[in-house]
Design an enzyme around this catalytic site. Structure first.
Site, short mmCIF file in Angstrom:
data_model
loop_
_atom_site.label_atom_id
_atom_site.label_comp_id
_atom_site.label_asym_id
_atom_site.label_seq_id
_atom_site.Cartn_x
_atom_site.Cartn_y
_atom_site.Cartn_z
N ASP A 151 0.83 -1.21 0.00
CA ASP A 151 0.00 0.00 0.00
C ASP A 151 0.86 1.26 0.00
OD1 ASP A 151 -2.06 -1.70 0.08
OD2 ASP A 151 -2.79 -1.15 2.08
N GLU A 197 3.76 1.81 -1.22
CA GLU A 197 4.34 2.10 -2.53
C GLU A 197 3.30 2.72 -3.45
OE1 GLU A 197 6.48 -0.48 -6.00
OE2 GLU A 197 6.78 -1.14 -3.92
N ASP A 230 0.71 4.44 -2.46
CA ASP A 230 0.48 5.81 -1.99
C ASP A 230 1.58 6.75 -2.47
OD1 ASP A 230 -1.77 4.94 -0.77
OD2 ASP A 230 -0.87 4.75 1.23
N SER A 289 -35.47 -4.88 -17.23
CA SER A 289 -35.51 -5.66 -15.99
C SER A 289 -35.81 -7.11 -16.35
CB SER A 289 -36.57 -5.09 -15.06
OG SER A 289 -37.75 -4.89 -15.76
N GLU A 291 -25.56 -16.96 -12.91
CA GLU A 291 -24.79 -16.09 -12.01
C GLU A 291 -25.64 -15.67 -10.83
OE1 GLU A 291 -24.28 -13.26 -15.13
OE2 GLU A 291 -25.74 -11.88 -14.28
N LYS A 303 -27.58 -13.14 -8.39
CA LYS A 303 -28.21 -11.83 -8.63
C LYS A 303 -27.87 -10.93 -7.45
CE LYS A 303 -32.58 -9.77 -10.04
NZ LYS A 303 -32.29 -8.51 -9.39
N ASP A 311 -27.66 -7.92 -4.90
CA ASP A 311 -28.65 -7.01 -4.36
C ASP A 311 -28.01 -5.63 -4.28
OD1 ASP A 311 -31.11 -6.41 -3.54
OD2 ASP A 311 -31.00 -7.41 -1.60
N ARG A 327 -29.95 3.00 -13.93
CA ARG A 327 -30.93 2.47 -14.87
C ARG A 327 -32.09 3.43 -15.08
NH1 ARG A 327 -33.21 -3.27 -14.15
NH2 ARG A 327 -34.13 -2.45 -12.27
N TYR A 362 -19.77 -5.35 -9.99
CA TYR A 362 -19.61 -6.57 -10.78
C TYR A 362 -20.29 -6.36 -12.12
CZ TYR A 362 -17.75 -9.95 -7.43
OH TYR A 362 -16.94 -10.65 -6.58
N LYS A 411 -35.58 -16.09 -7.75
CA LYS A 411 -35.37 -15.37 -6.49
C LYS A 411 -35.48 -16.27 -5.27
CE LYS A 411 -35.75 -10.78 -7.75
NZ LYS A 411 -36.60 -9.79 -7.14
N CYS A 467 -48.28 -2.14 34.95
CA CYS A 467 -48.31 -3.46 34.33
C CYS A 467 -49.69 -3.74 33.75
CB CYS A 467 -47.94 -4.52 35.37
SG CYS A 467 -48.17 -6.20 34.79
N CYS A 519 -51.24 -6.85 36.02
CA CYS A 519 -51.60 -6.74 37.43
C CYS A 519 -51.77 -5.30 37.90
CB CYS A 519 -50.56 -7.45 38.31
SG CYS A 519 -48.98 -6.58 38.38
N CYS A 533 -42.08 -4.97 35.94
CA CYS A 533 -43.30 -4.90 36.73
C CYS A 533 -42.91 -5.17 38.17
CB CYS A 533 -44.29 -5.96 36.23
SG CYS A 533 -45.57 -6.39 37.43
N CYS A 551 -48.20 -10.74 40.64
CA CYS A 551 -48.57 -10.47 39.24
C CYS A 551 -48.83 -11.81 38.56
CB CYS A 551 -47.46 -9.72 38.52
SG CYS A 551 -47.78 -9.53 36.74
#
Length: 695
Positions: free
Chosen positions: A35, A37, A39, A84, A118, A120, A122, A141, A230, A321, A415, A418, A433, A439
DNA sequence: CCACCTCGAGTTCC
DNA sequence: CTCGAGGTGG
């Protein structure tokens, strides 16, 4: 100058190397440079571009967060509409889908179709446009015909290439795919938001988070969100012919630098598709991102073209689904449940809704703080989730759908059962209570606890019957259970049936009822023979659960020694501190508790008492064992019993103090934790062998 | 006093 | 399973 090369050449080299490193890191998941390098190179490029602004190109990694906040998004018309997919919710619907393809292509049963299959994702569908290999525009979309220009926001997503790799790409290429938020990023972001103490708003779920993040007007905000991408199809293509099969196109996209799911596969016929659905379904909870099903696409692009569209959905693809794990429904009421200890727990009564494969009507709201945090009100529309675990929870309120004139929910002051005051101790989360055993709700719960399997184990005595027996006055305390007659039970059953309007009064029904009552009487009688630890547990002393009951029974050996013990003596017992000692001493000091115990003894409750055992002994003395997964040759309780007989302490959670973990099949998080901590793991065979050797 | 470990209690549906 | 809180050891 630091480098002998001309600034333009150096900038081009840095851009190429940075883009390559980014692709390896975010798309291939196989970083090749540290990382630091990366940066350093990025900083150098930034400096170079600051000194020579004319060198800035749109595909420069410095341009991921560049543009200033916009006031609104421009409209983008899709050259090829973003459609869709039709949905299938059952195996039959998938078979119908394949059947329709067969019929329309006029092919007989002997032909089987290959599908590109594949998960689906979300997330949010988007389209990315590349001209001459450079990312120039990205859009949501929208309604399928036209969406919003979110180019600046999409640039901030590291797994979206700013420049295509290789050289064989078309002059114009539109790639379609899903922007999503990985679960880990979602959790981490929310953790950070929680720590901010309300300054940063919590994200509701990964899907909404992805959609919301892309619609930020300020790309700097989007850049802070852990988004990923993806690719799953292409739109407009100009200049080069793509392969003849969808799956081959996907491989091309991968070559050009796009992330394509590694779960993408091909399947043959309905059976192949359904097998894939099943396979992905079992992996679903373990995936690092949310999916809501799988997609089947006819792999042959020529056949796709021949099939065309039905309305707004292609005939050659379908989304299969999973049952939704999240649904919206309406809170019809918020009620209070009174527990054994008097705890007043609010629960949402929901309009029945099908979530994660079951119909949910109740969801706990835990406590008043939780209700306040969510601001759930009666009449609200809420999102209900049934996540990897089983218990439904209210995730959030859909404020847009809140009806007029609702009021924040408040914990009642008295309560509902009671009428005693409901009090919340300073610093405590739960409200209780104050009625104690006067009770009715607490009394029923106390008796239910007494009869529970892990306590006195009275088989067949459930909550409903206890409630009815209490209502009819046959039972006031646990000792009354042992005074019940056959007639009492039959009377209770008859009245319950009458009230529910169920059973007709026939000779046969009478015989069945009598048999039921006899069995229950026998179960009650059977429970009289018990153990001291079960008895102690069944009394329901605050903070005395199974483990503490066992510790007390071992330490004192007999009930009278325990009753006579002072608070100081109680504190000597392992895992008993001053607070628990006070609870225990107070319990035995109260005359009505002493009387109840005497009545139970008089009713014939017996257990064997023994000498105090204050040191662990046996082959496993001093060992702490955790059981996980499903065992086949013995139940978990049996395994626990046998291990304890050898002096082990069987605990429920894995920590570095755990001596070893016994893992059966389908072991879950506890096994992971054990591996993480480097704790010894036994399989069932090893346990069986050990138990045999030490019998 | 804090960090970590346990335990207790409450919970849903079939 | 999860949260909260009690207990313990450093």
């Amino acid at each position: 100058m630091k480098h002998a090369t001309a600034p333009a050449d150096r900038a081009a080299e840095l851009r190429a190397r940075l883009n390559d490193a980014s692709h390896r890191y975010h798309v291939l998941d196989a970083p090749d440079i540290p990382d630091a390098e990366y940066d350093a190179m990025l900083r150098e490029l930034e400096e170079l571009e600051a000194a020579h602004p004319e060198l800035i190109t749109p595909d420069s990694p410095t341009q991921r967060v560049g543009a200033a906040p916009s006031r609104e998004f421009a409209e983008v018309r899709h050259a090829i509409p973003m459609l869709s997919l039709a949905n299938a919710f059952s195996d039959e619907e998938v078979a119908d889908f394949v059947g329709r393809i067969r019929k329309q292509l006029k092919l007989d049963e002997s032909v089987v179709f290959d599908f590109s299959v594949e998960p689906k994702f979300d997330g949010l569908a988007i389209s990315l446009r590349y001209e001459d290999g450079v990312f120039v525009q990205g859009a949501t979309r929208g309604d399928g015909e036209a969406g919003e220009d979110v180019t600046a926001n999409l640039r901030t997503i590291k797994s979206i290439p700013l420049r295509l790799r290789g050289t064989d790409w078309p002059r114009v290429l539109e790639v379609r795919g899903e922007v999503y938020m990985p679960r880990a990023g979602f959790e981490k972001y929310n953790e950070m938001a929680r720590e901010s103490g309300g300054k940063i708003k919590l994200l509701i779920n990964p899907r909404n988070a992805a959609a919301g993040s892309l619609r930020q007007l300020d790309p700097r905000i989007t850049a802070k969100r852990p988004l990923a991408f993806y690719a799953y199809s292409v739109g407009e293509v100009e200049g080069v012919d793509l392969p003849a099969a969808h799956s081959a196109t996907m491989r091309k996209l991968r070559d050009w630098g796009f992330p394509v799911s590694t779960l993408i596969d091909t399947a043959t016929g309905v059976e192949g598709c359904l097998a894939y659905f099943k396979r992905i379904g079992t992996q679903r909870d373990a995936l690092p991102f949310d999916i809501d099903g799988v997609v089947y696409k006819l792999d042959d692009l020529a056949a796709q073209g021949a099939l065309g569209f039905a309305g707004r959905t292609p005939r050659w693809a379908i989304a299969h689904k999973f049952p939704a794990q999240e649904q919206t429904t309406v809170v019809e009421d918020i009620i209070i449940n009174i527990g054994r200890t008097g705890a007043a727990t609010p629960a949402a009564k929901l309009k029945p809704v099908f979530v994660g494969g079951v119909t949910v009507t109740n969801a706990t709201l835990h406590n008043a703080d939780q209700v306040a945090r969510l601001d759930v009100r009666i009449g609200d529309t809420v999102i209900v989730r049934r996540a990897g675990d089983v218990i439904p929870e209210v995730v959030s309120v859909v404020l847009d759908k809140r009806p007029a004139h609702t009021r924040p929910w408040k914990m009642p002051t008295h309560c509902p059962v009671c009428g005693s005051a409901i009090v919340r101790e300073e610093g405590e989360v739960v409200a209780r209570c104050s009625g104690g055993l006067s009770c009715a709700a607490q009394r029923v719960q106390a008796i239910f606890h007494f009869a529970a399997r892990r306590a006195m184990d009275i088989d067949g005595l459930g909550e409903r019957y206890i409630e009815d027996l209490c209502d009819l006055g046959y039972v006031h305390s646990v000792a009354d259970l042992y005074k019940l007659s056959l007639d009492n039970l039959l009377d209770m059953k008859r009245r319950a049936d009458e009230r529910d309007g169920t059973t007709p009064e026939t000779v046969k029904a009478g015989k069945i009822a009598t048999k039921w009552a006899e069995n229950l009487i026998a179960a009650i009688a059977h429970s009289k023979r018990t153990t001291l630890e079960r008895f102690l547990y069944s009394l329901g002393i605050s903070d005395v659960g199974e483990a503490t009951a066992k510790a007390l029974a071992r330490w004192f050996g007999g009930l009278d020694a325990l009753i006579a013990a002072s608070e100081d003596e109680l504190t000597q017992v392992p895992d008993v501190g001053p607070i628990m000692a006070a609870h225990i001493a107070t319990f035995f000091a109260e005359s009505h508790n002493r009387e109840a115990i005497e009545q139970l003894r008089a009713a014939g409750l017996v257990w064997t008492e023994s000498e105090p055992q204050r040191e662990a002994q046996g082959a496993l003395a001093g060992k702490t064992v955790v059981l996980t997964g499903t065992l086949t040759t013995l139940t978990r309780d049996e395994a626990k019993e046998k291990l304890e007989a050898l002096g082990a302490k069987v605990s429920g959670s894995v920590s570095k103090k755990t001596s070893f973990v016994v893992a059966g099949s389908e072991a879950g998080s506890k096994l992971d934790k054990a591996n993480e901590l480097g704790i010894e793991v036994w399989d069932e065979a090893r346990l069986a062998e050990f138990l045999r050797a030490h019998e």
